[in-house]
Motif scaffolding. Structure first.
Motif, PDB file in Angstrom:
ATOM      1  N   ALA A 115       0.838  -1.203   0.000  1.00 57.80           N
ATOM      2  CA  ALA A 115       0.000   0.000   0.000  1.00 57.80           C
ATOM      3  C   ALA A 115       0.869   1.247   0.000  1.00 57.80           C
ATOM      4  O   ALA A 115       0.615   2.207  -0.751  1.00 57.80           O
ATOM      5  CB  ALA A 115      -0.925  -0.004   1.212  1.00 57.80           C
ATOM      6  N   PHE A 116       1.895   1.249   0.827  1.00 63.26           N
ATOM      7  CA  PHE A 116       2.798   2.403   0.879  1.00 63.26           C
ATOM      8  C   PHE A 116       3.459   2.653  -0.467  1.00 63.26           C
ATOM      9  O   PHE A 116       3.480   3.785  -0.969  1.00 63.26           O
ATOM     10  CB  PHE A 116       3.873   2.198   1.951  1.00 63.26           C
ATOM     11  N   PHE A 117       3.995   1.603  -1.075  1.00 58.76           N
ATOM     12  CA  PHE A 117       4.732   1.793  -2.320  1.00 58.76           C
ATOM     13  C   PHE A 117       3.820   2.172  -3.481  1.00 58.76           C
ATOM     14  O   PHE A 117       4.229   2.892  -4.398  1.00 58.76           O
ATOM     15  CB  PHE A 117       5.563   0.549  -2.636  1.00 58.76           C
ATOM     16  N   LEU A 118       2.567   1.725  -3.445  1.00 52.83           N
ATOM     17  CA  LEU A 118       1.628   2.146  -4.480  1.00 52.83           C
ATOM     18  C   LEU A 118       1.271   3.622  -4.311  1.00 52.83           C
ATOM     19  O   LEU A 118       1.186   4.368  -5.297  1.00 52.83           O
ATOM     20  CB  LEU A 118       0.372   1.278  -4.439  1.00 52.83           C
ATOM     21  N   ILE A 119       1.055   4.062  -3.080  1.00 51.67           N
ATOM     22  CA  ILE A 119       0.807   5.486  -2.836  1.00 51.67           C
ATOM     23  C   ILE A 119       2.001   6.311  -3.305  1.00 51.67           C
ATOM     24  O   ILE A 119       1.843   7.346  -3.956  1.00 51.67           O
ATOM     25  CB  ILE A 119       0.538   5.738  -1.336  1.00 51.67           C
ATOM     26  N   GLN A 120       3.181   5.845  -2.985  1.00 58.70           N
ATOM     27  CA  GLN A 120       4.403   6.547  -3.384  1.00 58.70           C
ATOM     28  C   GLN A 120       4.492   6.696  -4.905  1.00 58.70           C
ATOM     29  O   GLN A 120       4.801   7.767  -5.430  1.00 58.70           O
ATOM     30  CB  GLN A 120       5.616   5.783  -2.845  1.00 58.70           C
TER      31      GLN A 120
END
Length: 258
Positions: A115-120
């Protein structure tokens, strides 16, 4: 329509809550990027929603290339990206005795880090649209069941991520980040999991009131209905919020009377 012309990426949308959210987004005027691991199920959802309204990506979120692939697909297919729904999750039982290092790392990788890396990856495009992120967590984020240890920790970490980015990204980028924590939801995979645990085929019709005061558990469409508010402009400047969707209080619930 509440999502007219928006483009929304929904991970884990071949089944369950993600499928229901994608379906409702299209009903509200959006176009969607579908994602999952189940090709046959994903193709069925894409056929239902229509090729002009949806595109399907089959990819593993543990692959470092997947976030870029998902964002690029949205841009190449629809020319923009207005919102990301981080719904994909791995639900698996474990406790203090059975949780191995590899298992715990994989749980965090799928449920939190992806989730973090997709938001990034999506952030520059979400900033351009003053868009939104909606994370789908779980009421287990608050403490969880003894046999959902690693899963509960991963959802607790996701909730902290939502609170943190909900402040930082809205201040700096104009991107809202919020979270829904569903309770017990009757998805295809949940039906299958409980049968694998030895429960009868119709287990969801036999629930005692201490687990389901309404004598049923939540439907994915009910989670999807709530998701639309956070993806639509009508939620205004609200960011960094976590909302529980369950049929009883999660914290401080009184034990059922005998």
């Amino acid at each position: 329509m509440r999502l007219a012309d928006k483009v929304i990426l929904v991970t884990g949308s071949c089944t369950g809550i993600g499928k229901a959210i994608a379906r409702r987004c299209v009903q509200e005027g959006a176009r969607v990027v579908l994602h999952g691991l189940e090709t046959e199920w994903g193709e069925a959802v894409r056929e239902e929603l229509g090729a002009d309204k949806s595109v399907l990506v089959i990819a593993d979120l543990q692959d470092e290339a997947t976030p870029a692939l998902l964002v690029r697909t949205a841009l190449d297919t629809f020319g923009r990206l207005d919102a990301v729904v981080n719904n994909a999750a791995w639900v698996a039982s474990s406790n203090i005795h059975t949780t191995t290092p590899a298992f715990f790392r994989q749980m965090l990788e799928v449920n939190t880090l992806s989730a973090f890396f997709l938001i990034q990856e999506a952030l520059p495009h979400l900033k351009e649209r003053r868009g939104a992120v909606l994370n789908i967590g779980s009421v287990n984020a608050w403490c969880g069941e003894p046999d959902l240890l690693a899963y509960s920790v991963s959802k607790g970490a996701l909730m902290t991520l939502t609170r943190n980015l909900g402040d930082a990204l809205f201040r700096e980028e104009g991107v809202r980040v919020n979270q829904i924590n569903p309770g017990w939801v009757l998805t295809e995979k949940e039906i299958q999991r409980k049968q694998e645990h030895g429960m009868p085929v119709n287990w969801y019709e036999l629930l005692p009131p201490e687990y389901a005061p309404s004598r049923r558990i939540l439907d994915p469409a009910e989670i999807a209905a709530a998701a639309i508010y956070w993806l639509a402009d009508e939620s205004g400047p609200v960011s960094g919020q976590v909302v529980e969707l369950e049929q009883y209080p999660v914290i401080g619930r009184n034990p059922p009377k005998k």
